[in-house]
Write a protein that holds these residues in place. Structure first.
Motif, mmCIF file in Angstrom:
data_model
loop_
_atom_site.group_PDB
_atom_site.id
_atom_site.type_symbol
_atom_site.label_atom_id
_atom_site.label_comp_id
_atom_site.label_asym_id
_atom_site.label_seq_id
_atom_site.Cartn_x
_atom_site.Cartn_y
_atom_site.Cartn_z
ATOM 1 N N ALA A 59 78.725 -4.171 39.651
ATOM 2 C CA ALA A 59 78.945 -5.314 38.755
ATOM 3 C C ALA A 59 79.690 -4.850 37.505
ATOM 4 C CB ALA A 59 77.605 -5.932 38.367
ATOM 5 N N PRO A 60 80.343 -5.754 36.771
ATOM 6 C CA PRO A 60 80.980 -5.386 35.504
ATOM 7 C C PRO A 60 79.968 -4.729 34.576
ATOM 8 C CG PRO A 60 81.552 -7.631 36.116
ATOM 9 C CD PRO A 60 80.498 -7.197 37.070
ATOM 10 N N VAL A 61 80.451 -3.841 33.729
ATOM 11 C CA VAL A 61 79.569 -3.061 32.868
ATOM 12 C C VAL A 61 79.614 -3.595 31.437
ATOM 13 C CG1 VAL A 61 79.107 -0.778 31.898
ATOM 14 C CG2 VAL A 61 79.855 -1.001 34.280
ATOM 15 N N VAL A 62 78.432 -3.756 30.844
ATOM 16 C CA VAL A 62 78.299 -4.089 29.429
ATOM 17 C C VAL A 62 77.555 -2.931 28.759
ATOM 18 C CG1 VAL A 62 77.270 -5.631 27.722
ATOM 19 C CG2 VAL A 62 78.335 -6.570 29.784
ATOM 20 N N ASP A 63 78.120 -2.423 27.677
ATOM 21 C CA ASP A 63 77.511 -1.320 26.930
ATOM 22 C C ASP A 63 76.767 -1.861 25.722
ATOM 23 O OD1 ASP A 63 78.718 0.908 28.470
ATOM 24 O OD2 ASP A 63 80.586 0.107 27.661
ATOM 25 N N LEU A 64 75.541 -1.405 25.547
ATOM 26 C CA LEU A 64 74.764 -1.738 24.354
ATOM 27 C C LEU A 64 74.375 -0.434 23.670
ATOM 28 C CD1 LEU A 64 73.620 -3.864 26.832
ATOM 29 C CD2 LEU A 64 72.881 -4.966 24.720
ATOM 30 N N THR A 65 74.696 -0.331 22.391
ATOM 31 C CA THR A 65 74.447 0.898 21.649
ATOM 32 C C THR A 65 73.573 0.601 20.444
ATOM 33 O OG1 THR A 65 76.599 1.772 22.321
ATOM 34 C CG2 THR A 65 75.530 2.830 20.447
ATOM 35 N N GLY A 66 72.543 1.418 20.262
ATOM 36 C CA GLY A 66 71.677 1.252 19.105
ATOM 37 C C GLY A 66 70.477 2.165 19.196
ATOM 38 N N ASP A 67 69.594 2.029 18.229
ATOM 39 C CA ASP A 67 68.391 2.850 18.190
ATOM 40 C C ASP A 67 67.473 2.509 19.360
ATOM 41 O OD1 ASP A 67 69.204 4.113 15.849
ATOM 42 O OD2 ASP A 67 68.298 2.572 14.584
ATOM 43 N N PRO A 68 66.649 3.479 19.798
ATOM 44 C CA PRO A 68 65.740 3.211 20.916
ATOM 45 C C PRO A 68 64.876 1.971 20.724
ATOM 46 C CG PRO A 68 65.814 5.557 20.498
ATOM 47 C CD PRO A 68 66.599 4.904 19.397
ATOM 48 N N GLY A 69 64.411 1.746 19.496
ATOM 49 C CA GLY A 69 63.577 0.565 19.262
ATOM 50 C C GLY A 69 64.314 -0.728 19.548
#
Length: 212
Positions: free
Chosen positions: A168-178
């Protein structure tokens, strides 16, 4: 050894106390009183807690939770703060830490981020690592099986994990573990995550899991 569940229990109890019984939460339809009642029956009424996960038993669980919610709010918070009774599964050695570190972190943020004006507070480094260690399993179970796109969840140091349908198309989410944990539990709208991917894929994801 750190006890992250205990620290989050006390933080959540303080937030509930400060908010009072009628404050909103990020749990749809629940006030802080409802959330406090949920927390109490989850560890003190194992006969009722099954309905939290089993749809066929949800009606009975709701009736018992509503009954507990009619108790004095201060009593509910006190019972939660006191920890599990000896007959609770959560009183077994290690069970509270294993089962409740994420649970109490998410519910603490349900209270802290419910207002229109909220600010994400830093998570202690050790607790952030504990959340990251648990993220692969909960991301596969909570987000990966619901997402129509492939998800890459990346922390600020570049370490990442991927869940969701292959091809499937890829969506990247970046941030702190919380914040990544909160996203997997459907609280993504109240995070500071960075979202990147094809616009149609991002919109498809937004339909099933809220995004900032």
């Amino acid at each position: 050894m750190s006890n992250h569940a205990l620290a989050e229990r006390h933080r959540l109890a303080e937030l509930l106390t400060a908010a009072g019984p009628d404050a909103p939460t990020l749990c749809a339809g629940w006030t802080t009183r409802d959330l406090a009642a949920h927390l109490v029956i989850r560890e003190r009424r194992p006969d009722a807690a099954a309905g939290i996960r089993v749809a066929a038993l949800a009606g009975r669980t709701k009736r018992i939770q509503d009954d507990y919610a009619s108790r004095p709010y201060e009593e509910l918070v006190r019972l939660f703060r006191a920890g599990p009774p000896v007959y609770s599964l959560f009183a077994l050695p290690g069970a509270d830490e294993a089962a409740n570190t994420v649970e109490y972190f998410v519910h603490a943020e349900d209270v802290a981020r419910a207002g229109e004006e909220w600010t994400a507070q830093p998570v202690p480094p050790g607790r952030a690592e504990a959340l990251w260690r648990r993220l692969p399993m909960i991301a596969r179970f909570e987000a990966g099986r619901r997402s129509p796109v492939r998800l890459t969840l990346t922390r600020p140091d570049g370490e990442s994990l991927t869940v969701g349908p292959a091809g499937a198309p890829v969506v990247d989410l970046t941030g702190d573990p919380g914040d990544l944990v909160l996203f997997t539990y459907g609280r993504g709208a109240r995070t500071t995550l960075t979202v990147d991917g094809p616009q149609d894929a991002v919109e498809a994801l937004r339909h099933v899991l809220p995004l900032p």
